[in-house]
Design a protein around this motif. Structure first.
Motif, short mmCIF file in Angstrom:
data_model
loop_
_atom_site.label_atom_id
_atom_site.label_comp_id
_atom_site.label_asym_id
_atom_site.label_seq_id
_atom_site.Cartn_x
_atom_site.Cartn_y
_atom_site.Cartn_z
N UNK A 9 54.48 107.78 -19.23
CA UNK A 9 55.34 108.22 -18.12
C UNK A 9 54.52 108.95 -17.06
N UNK A 10 55.07 109.02 -15.85
CA UNK A 10 54.42 109.76 -14.78
C UNK A 10 54.67 111.26 -14.94
N UNK A 11 53.73 112.07 -14.46
CA UNK A 11 53.95 113.50 -14.39
C UNK A 11 55.02 113.76 -13.32
N UNK A 12 55.71 114.91 -13.37
CA UNK A 12 56.75 115.19 -12.38
C UNK A 12 56.26 115.08 -10.92
N UNK A 13 55.06 115.60 -10.62
CA UNK A 13 54.54 115.51 -9.25
C UNK A 13 54.27 114.08 -8.83
N UNK A 14 53.85 113.24 -9.79
CA UNK A 14 53.62 111.82 -9.51
C UNK A 14 54.95 111.11 -9.27
N UNK A 15 55.95 111.45 -10.07
CA UNK A 15 57.29 110.85 -9.91
C UNK A 15 57.88 111.22 -8.56
N UNK A 16 57.65 112.47 -8.12
CA UNK A 16 58.15 112.92 -6.81
C UNK A 16 57.47 112.12 -5.69
N UNK A 17 56.16 111.92 -5.80
CA UNK A 17 55.44 111.12 -4.79
C UNK A 17 55.93 109.68 -4.79
N UNK A 18 56.17 109.12 -5.97
CA UNK A 18 56.67 107.75 -6.07
C UNK A 18 58.04 107.61 -5.41
N UNK A 19 58.92 108.56 -5.66
CA UNK A 19 60.26 108.54 -5.06
C UNK A 19 60.17 108.60 -3.54
N UNK A 20 59.32 109.46 -3.03
CA UNK A 20 59.16 109.60 -1.58
C UNK A 20 58.60 108.29 -0.99
N UNK A 21 57.62 107.70 -1.65
CA UNK A 21 57.03 106.46 -1.15
C UNK A 21 58.04 105.31 -1.16
N UNK A 75 50.17 104.66 -7.11
CA UNK A 75 50.12 103.42 -6.33
C UNK A 75 50.50 102.21 -7.18
N UNK A 76 49.97 102.16 -8.40
CA UNK A 76 50.33 101.07 -9.32
C UNK A 76 51.82 101.13 -9.66
N UNK A 77 52.35 102.34 -9.87
CA UNK A 77 53.77 102.50 -10.16
C UNK A 77 54.62 102.02 -8.98
N UNK A 78 54.17 102.30 -7.75
CA UNK A 78 54.88 101.84 -6.55
C UNK A 78 54.95 100.31 -6.51
N UNK A 79 53.85 99.69 -6.83
CA UNK A 79 53.81 98.22 -6.84
C UNK A 79 54.73 97.68 -7.93
N UNK A 80 54.66 98.26 -9.12
CA UNK A 80 55.49 97.78 -10.24
C UNK A 80 56.97 97.98 -9.97
N UNK A 81 57.33 99.12 -9.35
CA UNK A 81 58.74 99.40 -9.06
C UNK A 81 59.32 98.42 -8.04
N UNK A 82 58.48 97.95 -7.12
CA UNK A 82 58.99 97.09 -6.06
C UNK A 82 58.67 95.62 -6.21
N UNK A 83 58.08 95.23 -7.35
CA UNK A 83 57.60 93.85 -7.48
C UNK A 83 58.73 92.82 -7.48
#
Length: 103
Positions: A9-21, A75-83
């Motif tokens: 899983x992502x750390x909370x700060x990483x999850x926050x960045x992913x949500x914003x992106x 960045x990888x999480x962003x790609x996977x979430x939107x694939x």
């Protein structure tokens, strides 16, 4: 936060960045675009200031963080979430890829 196809899983700060992106890519984040002009009226000594502004959707951004903070993972999480959405939007005939640009 767990992202499908990622082992950890992502750390909370990483999850926050992913949500914003994701919000930026979806056009949900706006900023005030502003233009100003100042002119001095000679003889009077007054300053005339004109200002125009409008709300504009934010297009893109920079993920800037400290070394080792997980920018690549986010960045990888962003790609996977939107694939799936990107694959659904792409159209070879129309020249639309639906891809996320990473530089």
């Amino acid at each position: 936060t767990h992202v499908e196809d990622m082992e950890l899983p992502l750390y909370p700060r990483q999850a926050k960045a992913l949500t914003r992106m994701r919000d930026i890519e979806a056009g949900k984040v706006e900023f005030t675009e502003e233009e100003r002009s100042e002119h001095t009226l000679s003889g009077i000594g007054w300053c005339l200031i004109g200002k125009a502004s409008k709300m504009t959707p934010l297009k893109g951004g920079v993920l800037g963080d400290a070394i080792g903070s997980g920018k690549t993972v986010v960045t990888i999480a962003l790609i996977l979430k939107g694939i799936e959405e990107a694959r659904a939007k792409r159209s070879v005939n129309d020249g639309k890829s639906g891809a996320t640009l990473i530089v």
